[in-house]
Design a protein around this motif. Structure first.
Motif, PDB file in Angstrom:
ATOM      1  N   PRO A   1       0.828  -1.201   0.000  1.00  0.00           N
ATOM      2  CA  PRO A   1       0.000   0.000   0.000  1.00  0.00           C
ATOM      3  C   PRO A   1       0.866   1.256   0.000  1.00  0.00           C
ATOM      4  O   PRO A   1       2.044   1.234   0.365  1.00  0.00           O
ATOM      5  N   LEU A   2       0.268   2.366  -0.397  1.00  0.00           N
ATOM      6  CA  LEU A   2       0.991   3.636  -0.504  1.00  0.00           C
ATOM      7  C   LEU A   2       1.603   4.048   0.825  1.00  0.00           C
ATOM      8  O   LEU A   2       2.744   4.525   0.872  1.00  0.00           O
ATOM      9  N   ASN A   3       0.857   3.888   1.940  1.00  0.00           N
ATOM     10  CA  ASN A   3       1.385   4.350   3.234  1.00  0.00           C
ATOM     11  C   ASN A   3       2.667   3.612   3.615  1.00  0.00           C
ATOM     12  O   ASN A   3       3.589   4.192   4.197  1.00  0.00           O
ATOM     13  N   LYS A   4       2.764   2.336   3.259  1.00  0.00           N
ATOM     14  CA  LYS A   4       3.981   1.589   3.550  1.00  0.00           C
ATOM     15  C   LYS A   4       5.147   2.087   2.693  1.00  0.00           C
ATOM     16  O   LYS A   4       6.272   2.222   3.175  1.00  0.00           O
TER      17      LYS A   4
ATOM     18  N   VAL B   1       5.526   5.109   1.418  1.00  0.00           N
ATOM     19  CA  VAL B   1       5.928   6.433   1.899  1.00  0.00           C
ATOM     20  C   VAL B   1       6.780   6.312   3.162  1.00  0.00           C
ATOM     21  O   VAL B   1       7.789   7.008   3.326  1.00  0.00           O
ATOM     22  N   LYS B   2       6.385   5.423   4.069  1.00  0.00           N
ATOM     23  CA  LYS B   2       7.153   5.220   5.300  1.00  0.00           C
ATOM     24  C   LYS B   2       8.552   4.689   5.001  1.00  0.00           C
ATOM     25  O   LYS B   2       9.543   5.109   5.607  1.00  0.00           O
ATOM     26  N   GLN B   3       8.652   3.767   4.047  1.00  0.00           N
ATOM     27  CA  GLN B   3       9.960   3.232   3.669  1.00  0.00           C
ATOM     28  C   GLN B   3      10.846   4.329   3.088  1.00  0.00           C
ATOM     29  O   GLN B   3      12.033   4.421   3.421  1.00  0.00           O
ATOM     30  N   TYR B   4      10.265   5.143   2.225  1.00  0.00           N
ATOM     31  CA  TYR B   4      11.025   6.230   1.602  1.00  0.00           C
ATOM     32  C   TYR B   4      11.502   7.218   2.661  1.00  0.00           C
ATOM     33  O   TYR B   4      12.657   7.649   2.665  1.00  0.00           O
ATOM     34  N   ASP B   5      10.611   7.566   3.586  1.00  0.00           N
ATOM     35  CA  ASP B   5      10.952   8.530   4.633  1.00  0.00           C
ATOM     36  C   ASP B   5      12.031   7.968   5.560  1.00  0.00           C
ATOM     37  O   ASP B   5      12.961   8.674   5.961  1.00  0.00           O
ATOM     38  N   LYS B   6      11.920   6.677   5.879  1.00  0.00           N
ATOM     39  CA  LYS B   6      12.904   6.050   6.755  1.00  0.00           C
ATOM     40  C   LYS B   6      14.268   5.997   6.085  1.00  0.00           C
ATOM     41  O   LYS B   6      15.301   6.213   6.734  1.00  0.00           O
TER      42      LYS B   6
END
Length: 211
Positions: A54-57, A59-64
């Motif tokens: 999903p998109l939220n996962k 985005v979290k990976q990219y941010d991390k």
């Protein structure tokens, strides 16, 4: 004469039977063996269940990655390359046709390929689709092989008709004595002479928040 006529009559009957069998066999629809590379609805369902995130996962990976990798290395890379505006690559783009062509290329030439492995690297030269000293990756088809008693998926390519495993090539190139520097350069030139199976040279994109 009657015996001869009877034999000819029998031959005619046999001929008609054989002809009927031939016509019947030709009219039968032959079942074709399924193409192992043909993607089915079941394959798509498995893909969605096990590999689509999903998109939220995402985005979290990219941010991390930004906070735990890119930001920590930003100043070091600027200093290393003597460039205050240096921003490392955060995405690589390929058009869909290239990806489809690569899959068809592997299906046709890389016999026995079971999957793909992505290798991270740093581009060494400024070539088509690449920026020197920026993060990149290349893709290799894989096959199963036993290494140190364990079965793993190992990336491979071909050099002058011989199968070369990527991990073996990297180990050979990384052997670090001055005496072997010439051998390393020679080995690299050998690799560059071959087309092989490795996909690279996409369009590199810097961080989206580049400043």
């Amino acid at each position: 004469m009657k015996t001869l006529q009877l034999k000819l009559s029998n031959l005619g009957v046999v001929f008609l039977i054989l002809l009927t069998l031939v016509i019947a066999s030709c009219s039968e629809v032959k079942e074709e063996e399924p193409d192992p590379n043909q993607v089915t609805e079941s394959d798509i369902k498995e893909l969605r269940a096990n590999h689509i995130i999903p998109l939220n996962k995402a985005v979290k990976q990219y941010d991390k990655y930004s906070k735990q990798r890119a930001d920590l290395l930003k100043d070091t890379l600027k200093k290393k390359y003597k460039n205050d505006k240096f921003s490392d690559t955060r995405a690589v783009w390929f058009d869909a046709k290239t990806i489809r062509a690569y899959l068809a290329y592997i299906d046709k030439y890389a016999e026995g390929a079971e999957g793909f492995q992505f290798y991270f690297g740093v581009s060494s030269d400024k070539t088509k689709g690449e920026a020197k000293d920026h993060q990149t990756f290349f893709v290799a088809p894989t096959v199963s092989r036993v290494v140190d008693g364990k079965t793993i998926q190992s990336g491979f390519t071909v050099v002058k008709g011989d199968t070369i495993y990527i991990s073996d090539a990297i180990k050979k190139y990384e052997i670090g004595t001055n005496k072997q520097n010439a051998q390393k350069a020679s080995f690299l030139n050998l690799i560059l002479e071959e087309d092989g199976y490795l996909l690279n040279a996409g369009s590199l994109n810097p961080p989206f928040d580049d400043n």
